[in-house]
Design a protein around this motif. Structure first.
Motif, PDB file in Angstrom:
ATOM      1  N   SER A  98     -30.486 -33.638 -12.350  1.00  0.00           N
ATOM      2  CA  SER A  98     -31.952 -33.050 -13.140  1.00  0.00           C
ATOM      3  C   SER A  98     -32.812 -34.345 -13.245  1.00  0.00           C
ATOM      4  O   SER A  98     -33.948 -34.141 -13.204  1.00  0.00           O
ATOM      5  CB  SER A  98     -31.162 -32.610 -14.664  1.00  0.00           C
ATOM      6  OG  SER A  98     -30.635 -31.695 -14.545  1.00  0.00           O
TER       7      SER A  98
ATOM      8  N   THR B 194     -31.219 -28.397 -15.471  1.00  0.00           N
ATOM      9  CA  THR B 194     -30.545 -28.852 -16.711  1.00  0.00           C
ATOM     10  C   THR B 194     -29.986 -27.566 -17.491  1.00  0.00           C
ATOM     11  O   THR B 194     -28.827 -27.471 -17.926  1.00  0.00           O
ATOM     12  CB  THR B 194     -31.504 -29.471 -17.608  1.00  0.00           C
ATOM     13  OG1 THR B 194     -32.136 -30.646 -16.963  1.00  0.00           O
ATOM     14  CG2 THR B 194     -30.970 -29.920 -18.875  1.00  0.00           C
TER      15      THR B 194
ATOM     16  N   SER C  65     -36.119 -29.575 -12.407  1.00  0.00           N
ATOM     17  CA  SER C  65     -35.299 -30.445 -13.490  1.00  0.00           C
ATOM     18  C   SER C  65     -34.938 -29.469 -14.662  1.00  0.00           C
ATOM     19  O   SER C  65     -33.916 -29.652 -15.041  1.00  0.00           O
ATOM     20  CB  SER C  65     -36.278 -31.549 -13.700  1.00  0.00           C
ATOM     21  OG  SER C  65     -35.496 -32.321 -14.564  1.00  0.00           O
TER      22      SER C  65
ATOM     23  N   ARG D  64     -25.922 -26.288 -18.398  1.00  0.00           N
ATOM     24  CA  ARG D  64     -25.407 -25.865 -19.584  1.00  0.00           C
ATOM     25  C   ARG D  64     -24.671 -24.505 -19.590  1.00  0.00           C
ATOM     26  O   ARG D  64     -23.880 -24.055 -20.125  1.00  0.00           O
ATOM     27  CB  ARG D  64     -26.657 -25.594 -20.672  1.00  0.00           C
ATOM     28  CG  ARG D  64     -27.225 -27.002 -20.970  1.00  0.00           C
ATOM     29  CD  ARG D  64     -28.297 -26.916 -22.305  1.00  0.00           C
ATOM     30  NE  ARG D  64     -27.631 -26.131 -23.507  1.00  0.00           N
ATOM     31  CZ  ARG D  64     -26.978 -26.823 -24.475  1.00  0.00           C
ATOM     32  NH1 ARG D  64     -26.837 -28.136 -24.063  1.00  0.00           N
ATOM     33  NH2 ARG D  64     -26.622 -26.216 -25.439  1.00  0.00           N
TER      34      ARG D  64
ATOM     35  N   TRP E 118     -24.447 -33.706 -12.611  1.00  0.00           N
ATOM     36  CA  TRP E 118     -25.236 -32.953 -12.879  1.00  0.00           C
ATOM     37  C   TRP E 118     -26.465 -33.289 -13.452  1.00  0.00           C
ATOM     38  O   TRP E 118     -27.619 -33.128 -13.047  1.00  0.00           O
ATOM     39  CB  TRP E 118     -24.765 -31.599 -13.741  1.00  0.00           C
ATOM     40  CG  TRP E 118     -25.510 -30.398 -13.602  1.00  0.00           C
ATOM     41  CD1 TRP E 118     -26.386 -29.979 -14.373  1.00  0.00           C
ATOM     42  CD2 TRP E 118     -25.576 -29.147 -12.635  1.00  0.00           C
ATOM     43  NE1 TRP E 118     -27.066 -28.711 -13.921  1.00  0.00           N
ATOM     44  CE2 TRP E 118     -26.530 -28.379 -12.953  1.00  0.00           C
ATOM     45  CE3 TRP E 118     -24.804 -29.118 -11.402  1.00  0.00           C
ATOM     46  CZ2 TRP E 118     -26.668 -27.165 -12.030  1.00  0.00           C
ATOM     47  CZ3 TRP E 118     -25.084 -28.036 -10.583  1.00  0.00           C
ATOM     48  CH2 TRP E 118     -26.084 -27.243 -11.196  1.00  0.00           C
ATOM     49  N   TYR E 119     -26.403 -33.950 -14.258  1.00  0.00           N
ATOM     50  CA  TYR E 119     -27.524 -34.410 -15.246  1.00  0.00           C
ATOM     51  C   TYR E 119     -28.290 -35.694 -14.481  1.00  0.00           C
ATOM     52  O   TYR E 119     -29.457 -35.657 -14.438  1.00  0.00           O
ATOM     53  CB  TYR E 119     -27.429 -34.788 -16.475  1.00  0.00           C
ATOM     54  CG  TYR E 119     -27.067 -33.649 -17.338  1.00  0.00           C
ATOM     55  CD1 TYR E 119     -27.919 -32.749 -17.732  1.00  0.00           C
ATOM     56  CD2 TYR E 119     -25.822 -33.425 -17.776  1.00  0.00           C
ATOM     57  CE1 TYR E 119     -27.651 -31.340 -18.395  1.00  0.00           C
ATOM     58  CE2 TYR E 119     -25.461 -32.280 -18.472  1.00  0.00           C
ATOM     59  CZ  TYR E 119     -26.336 -31.478 -18.809  1.00  0.00           C
ATOM     60  OH  TYR E 119     -25.915 -30.085 -19.429  1.00  0.00           O
TER      61      TYR E 119
END
Length: 128
Positions: A55, A23, A19, A27, A51-52
């Protein structure tokens, strides 16, 4: 109650690490100049939220594996078995997707998580 499962604890930790890494990876790829060209578009919005969500999936999986580690007999229940199987399939599919698209480092890390998860869950099925 069954004794805690070290293999499921290891899987919980690996999912939590995935996770965090996922994340951080998000970025990095959103900083790519090519990605910046679509900022504000629908593909950009879907890519960011997806994407998040990935995560969050890994973090949630870490919590779930921690719960299973605390009571491995939970994995004898059909719903938990189904969750474990679906989760493992998602991990293998993601690993394959990364490899197919040349993102080998992600493919190896997610594949390792899939192998560890499969080993820990099957071990719990047999042991408990």
């Amino acid at each position: 109650m069954a004794s805690p499962s070290r293999s499921l604890q290891a899987t919980a930790l690996s999912m939590t690490c995935l996770s965090i890494g996922h994340t951080i990876g998000g970025r990095q790829w959103t900083a790519d100049p090519i990605y910046g060209a679509i900022t504000g578009s629908k593909p950009w919005a879907l890519g960011i939220v997806g994407w998040y969500q990935g995560s969050a999936f890994f973090l949630m999986s870490g919590f779930l594996h921690y719960q299973w580690a605390s009571n491995p007999r939970l994995l004898q229940q059909p719903t938990n078995k189904a969750i474990a199987i679906i989760m493992n399939g998602m991990l293998w599919a993601s690993s394959a997707w990364y490899f197919r698209h040349g993102i080998k480092e992600n493919g190896w890390v997610v594949g390792f998580g899939a192998a560890l998860q499969a080993w820990a869950v099957v071990r719990a099925w047999v042991k408990y």
